[in-house]
Design an enzyme around this catalytic site. Structure first.
Site, PDB file in Angstrom:
ATOM      1  CG  ASN A  13       0.067  38.060  -6.677  1.00  0.00           C
ATOM      2  OD1 ASN A  13       0.947  38.889  -6.889  1.00  0.00           O
ATOM      3  ND2 ASN A  13      -0.719  37.584  -7.637  1.00  0.00           N
ATOM      4  CE  LYS A  15      -3.640  39.592  -8.125  1.00  0.00           C
ATOM      5  NZ  LYS A  15      -4.877  39.273  -8.789  1.00  0.00           N
ATOM      6  CG  HIS A  98      -1.177  35.376 -11.548  1.00  0.00           C
ATOM      7  ND1 HIS A  98      -2.147  36.128 -12.169  1.00  0.00           N
ATOM      8  CD2 HIS A  98      -1.575  35.232 -10.267  1.00  0.00           C
ATOM      9  CE1 HIS A  98      -3.085  36.430 -11.292  1.00  0.00           C
ATOM     10  NE2 HIS A  98      -2.767  35.901 -10.123  1.00  0.00           N
ATOM     11  CD  GLU A 100      -3.928  39.355 -12.280  1.00  0.00           C
ATOM     12  OE1 GLU A 100      -2.881  39.777 -11.767  1.00  0.00           O
ATOM     13  OE2 GLU A 100      -4.979  39.176 -11.620  1.00  0.00           O
ATOM     14  CD  GLU A 169      -4.174  32.381  -8.224  1.00  0.00           C
ATOM     15  OE1 GLU A 169      -4.399  32.976  -7.166  1.00  0.00           O
ATOM     16  OE2 GLU A 169      -3.576  32.895  -9.167  1.00  0.00           O
ATOM     17  N   GLY A 175     -10.076  38.327  -7.901  1.00  0.00           N
ATOM     18  CA  GLY A 175     -10.446  39.740  -7.804  1.00  0.00           C
ATOM     19  C   GLY A 175     -11.935  40.000  -7.868  1.00  0.00           C
ATOM     20  CB  SER A 211     -12.338  36.016  -4.091  1.00  0.00           C
ATOM     21  OG  SER A 211     -12.362  36.876  -5.225  1.00  0.00           O
TER      22      SER A 211
HETATM   23  P1  PGA Z   1      -7.473  37.799  -5.308  1.00  0.00           P
HETATM   24  O1  PGA Z   1      -6.202  37.459  -6.233  1.00  0.00           O
HETATM   25  O2  PGA Z   1      -7.212  37.193  -3.946  1.00  0.00           O
HETATM   26  O3  PGA Z   1      -7.526  39.290  -5.272  1.00  0.00           O
HETATM   27  O4  PGA Z   1      -8.661  37.204  -5.952  1.00  0.00           O
HETATM   28  C1  PGA Z   1      -5.606  36.198  -6.201  1.00  0.00           C
HETATM   29  C2  PGA Z   1      -4.508  36.109  -7.224  1.00  0.00           C
HETATM   30  O5  PGA Z   1      -4.661  36.641  -8.327  1.00  0.00           O
HETATM   31  O6  PGA Z   1      -3.443  35.533  -6.962  1.00  0.00           O
END
Ligand code: PGA
Length: 247
Positions: A13, A15, A98, A100, A169, A175, A211
């Site tokens: 992803n 982003k 997601h 976010e 997630e 993150g 992560s």
């Molecule tokens: P990350 O993000 O691997 O940077 O933790 C995962 C995600 O938000 O899909």
């Protein structure tokens, strides 16, 4: 394209990262290792780069998609992108729900179900994300939060859900650099699997995200209900990302 449902799936992803130049370097490297990939593999790119992704990855086994989709088919929805538009750029996947999007853009369970349906209507696989926030985790609400998020998708019916991919997630792991423990993630995945069983969608893939990196991915992949990973930060560094696909 995704080949076999039973294979492990690793999705990157991006982003809101990337540039035409950076993407060319990353996508060309991915293209070159296409033949030696050990798993089903894909990337989720920002809308403006989908044309570039199509050009570079066309003809490979790597799949790609977007990070959002409109719940509407067409019309006066300024700023939205429809399933038919994604299809024109070769998308076989789209991220839906997601955290976010849920948190920053206030997407509701109902919006997310609408987006998943819109994707399915054009044979685009929705990768539907679920997860609890840190507050919810601390106040031991994880299972009830997951239950309500997953239930609203299951209302679309087992036939539709069987055509989806789920991704668990935990928001507190995204993150942060420190993932959930594989045992903790497995517990939640097993819980989701139990819910899926009730609508006859037992065999869909449930990814873990939060992560994931080359150094910890294997510990998730050995878990019986973890079918792959949704990778954010580590998907932007080719060697880190490829490290996950080689496990
Ligand atoms: P990350 O993000 O691997 O940077 O933790 C995962 C995600 O938000 O899909």
């Amino acid at each position: 394209m995704i080949i076999k449902k039973s294979n492990r799936l690793v999705l990157g992803n991006w982003k809101m990262h990337g540039s035409i130049l950076e993407n060319t370097i990353l996508l060309s490297k991915l293209r070159n290792v296409d033949h030696s990939l050990h798993c089903d593999f894909g990337i989720l790119a920002p809308f403006p780069y989908l044309s570039q992704v199509l050009t570079i990855l066309h003809g490979t086994k790597i799949c790609w998609g977007a990070q959002n989709i409109s719940m509407y088919n067409f019309g006066a929805y300024t700023g939205e992108v429809s399933a038919a538009m994604l299809k024109e750029f070769g998308c076989s996947l789209v991220l839906v729900g997601h955290s976010e999007r849920r948190i920053l853009y206030k997407e509701t369970n109902l919006d997310i179900a609408g987006k998943a349906s819109a994707a399915l209507s054009l044979d685009i696989t929705p990768v539907v994300c679920f997860g609890e926030t840190l507050d919810e985790y601390n106040s031991k609400k994880t299972f009830s939060v997951i239950e309500s998020q997953v239930s609203s998708i299951l209302e679309l019916g087992g036939k539709s859900v069987s055509r989806m991919i789920f991704s668990y997630e935990p928001v507190w792991a995204i993150g942060s650099g420190s993932a959930a423990s594989p045992e903790y993630a497995q517990d939640i995945h097993a819980f989701i699997r139990g819910m899926l069983h009730q609508v006859g969608a037992d065999s869909i893939r449930i990814l873990y995200g939060g992560s994931v990196k080359a150094s910890n991915a294997a510990s998730f992949f050995v878990m019986p209900d973890i079918d792959g990973a949704l990778v954010g930060n580590a998907s932007l560094v080719t060697d880190d990302f490829l490290g996950i696909t080689k496990l």
